[in-house]
Design an enzyme around this catalytic site. Structure first.
Site, mmCIF file in Angstrom:
data_model
loop_
_atom_site.group_PDB
_atom_site.id
_atom_site.type_symbol
_atom_site.label_atom_id
_atom_site.label_comp_id
_atom_site.label_asym_id
_atom_site.label_seq_id
_atom_site.Cartn_x
_atom_site.Cartn_y
_atom_site.Cartn_z
ATOM 1 N N SER A 25 0.684 -1.302 0.023
ATOM 2 C CA SER A 25 -0.008 -0.030 0.060
ATOM 3 C C SER A 25 0.828 1.362 0.009
ATOM 4 O O SER A 25 0.260 2.303 -0.081
ATOM 5 C CB SER A 25 -1.011 0.002 1.039
ATOM 6 O OG SER A 25 -2.071 -0.781 0.909
ATOM 7 N N LYS B 255 -0.017 3.673 -2.740
ATOM 8 C CA LYS B 255 -0.947 4.814 -2.870
ATOM 9 C C LYS B 255 -0.403 6.136 -2.266
ATOM 10 O O LYS B 255 -0.926 7.059 -2.791
ATOM 11 C CB LYS B 255 -1.955 4.347 -1.462
ATOM 12 C CG LYS B 255 -2.650 3.371 -1.914
ATOM 13 C CD LYS B 255 -3.690 2.786 -0.680
ATOM 14 C CE LYS B 255 -4.639 1.818 -0.973
ATOM 15 N NZ LYS B 255 -3.772 0.620 -0.805
ATOM 16 N N SER C 152 -6.528 3.094 3.808
ATOM 17 C CA SER C 152 -5.836 2.576 2.805
ATOM 18 C C SER C 152 -6.690 1.757 1.907
ATOM 19 O O SER C 152 -6.634 0.677 1.391
ATOM 20 C CB SER C 152 -4.676 1.255 3.432
ATOM 21 O OG SER C 152 -3.561 1.231 2.349
#
Length: 460
Positions: free
Chosen positions: A68, A71, A128
């Protein structure tokens, strides 16, 4: 003769006992050090964000799965579009069937519905959310595949030479990789290029509809000066974390990738920050470390993809607790695809990122594959309140102090603040959420009281 033998035996026993004691002491020392250290294969780096000097490095240029942390680039491109007036914080982000079908962690927006850009940002920095990441990518580029090319091209223009993106969220893909050094570069660039939006990363929690969603970054409020940035986990990547610290005039960005657990990753990061932040330069920088990428081909591409809008007003640092409306508006017409795509960046041959468990998670279907972190929005709704203050900063200080005084008790809890008014005065409740049941919250409060921390359990 007997006396001489007895003396020899006694000395021999003493020497053996001394050796055993020394071995025990050494093993205990090693064990203690290991609790805050990383596996030899893990990657880490600490960079002075004022000077660019590398304060610590371990496997920093070895390829890893970003999970993640991906991101961060999705948000960089979102901030770029905001700053250029291509979108506003109120622009609606439609959820296609593709976005709505992403596996957890996700907001759970149904296909055909939409949320605002700002709600999407909050969902990325706290929960997330994979579905919101894909939806943002499709908004900005017309398709997730095209957005991934934009992400990779942007990485190159920022000097991230060892990164290739294949999606907007970081779900496992064996062709998507990065390095700790590249992630540190991106962390520095986010603060330098978009300081007006950087405060989003320090959001402790936000409320979406009836759900309170806490930030996955457990170092917020635990380590002095930590103001972001992002956590990440898949089975193949292990536990990743990028942290930014501001301590007086000192600025540090640190990265840990491949932790064996969330706690091990956080403890290792905490030990690195404790050791290297004091040695960082306190002199402010005269110019950015990371050159602006505004002149790259991507800037031209976004002009083709997105219609011109009025530039947004400057942002202010968001409150620790953010409440947003649950948007359910019909999506606007999709943005037309550009006549030409971003330049294709081919992945070059070389070793693949180091898997932590195995590559069987390359196409996850189960919720356990991604970001298995409990938040303050668990179904029980039970929280532990430790204080209330008219000052939000003081309420957050209470949370930080409690986390330091009782780390074992609050290891799986998430701190947040809640406003309420009494007698015309606004107060801020300091609470910990993430408890799976009423009894769990009560037990935690009992343990806190033993640490001389006043508290009570209440249903949020």
């Amino acid at each position: 003769m007997r006396q001489a033998f007895a003396g020899f035996a006694f000395r021999h026993v003493v020497l053996v006992r001394t050796a055993i004691a020394a071995l025990i002491a050494v093993s205990m020392s090693v064990a203690a050090a290991g609790s805050a250290a990383a596996d030899s294969n893990d990657a880490a780096i600490v960079i002075d964000a004022n000077t660019g000097k590398t304060l610590f490095s371990s496997n920093a240029d070895s390829r890893r799965y970003p999970a993640s942390l991906t991101k961060m680039m999705t948000l960089y491109l979102t901030f770029e579009a905001l700053a250029n007036g291509k979108i506003s914080k109120q622009t609606q982000v439609p959820f296609s069937a593709n976005a709505a079908a992403e596996p957890p962690t996700k907001l759970g927006v149904k296909a055909g519905k939409s949320i605002s850009v700002e709600t999407a940002i909050y969902s990325l920095v706290t929960k997330s959310a994979n579905d919101a990441s894909t939806a943002l990518g499709e908004l900005l580029a017309g398709s997730e595949e095209r957005f991934a090319r934009m992400m990779t091209a942007k990485a190159r223009s920022l000097g991230m030479k060892s990164t290739v993106f294949r999606n907007a969220h970081g779900l496992p893909n064996t062709a998507q990789f990065t390095t700790a050094r590249d992630m540190a570069t991106l962390g520095i660039a986010l603060r330098e290029h978009y300081p007006q939006y950087y405060g989003y990363f320090s959001t402790r929690s936000f409320t979406y509809g009836s759900r309170r969603i806490a930030n996955h970054n457990r170092l917020l409020g635990r380590i002095k000066g930590v103001d972001g940035i992002k956590t990440g986990y898949t089975r193949a990547s292990g536990f990743n974390l990028v942290s930014s610290v501001s301590d007086g005039n000192r600025r540090v960005v640190a990265v840990v990738m491949g932790g064996s657990s969330g706690a091990a990753r956080d403890n290792y990061m905490a030990s690195l920050l404790k050791k290297y932040v004091p040695s960082a330069s306190s002199r402010g920088k005269s110019e950015p470390l990371i050159a602006s990428a505004g002149g790259s081909p991507i800037n031209a591409l976004t002009k083709v993809i997105l219609p011109k809008r009025n530039a947004p007003t400057p942002d202010v640092r968001p409150d620790a607790e953010v409440v947003v409306a649950m948007d359910a508006k019909a999506p606007r017409a999709p943005i037309p695809a550009p006549a030409s795509e971003a330049p294709v960046i081919q992945a070059y041959a070389g070793p693949t990122p180091r898997p932590q468990v195995g590559l069987e998670a390359a196409t996850p279907q189960a919720e356990g594959d991604v970001d298995p972190v409990s938040t303050a929005s668990v179904a029980s709704g039970w929280v532990v309140q430790i204080a209330s203050s008219p000052s939000r900063a003081e309420a957050e200080a209470f949370l930080s102090k409690a986390s330091q005084q009782a780390p074992a008790v609050l290891a799986d809890a998430s701190g947040f603040t809640v406003e309420f008014r009494k007698g015309g005065v606004t107060y801020h409740r300091a609470r910990f959420g993430g408890f799976n049941s009423k009894s769990a919250a009560w037990d935690a409060c009992s343990a806190l009281k033993k640490k001389k921390i006043s508290c009570y359990a209440v249903q949020n």
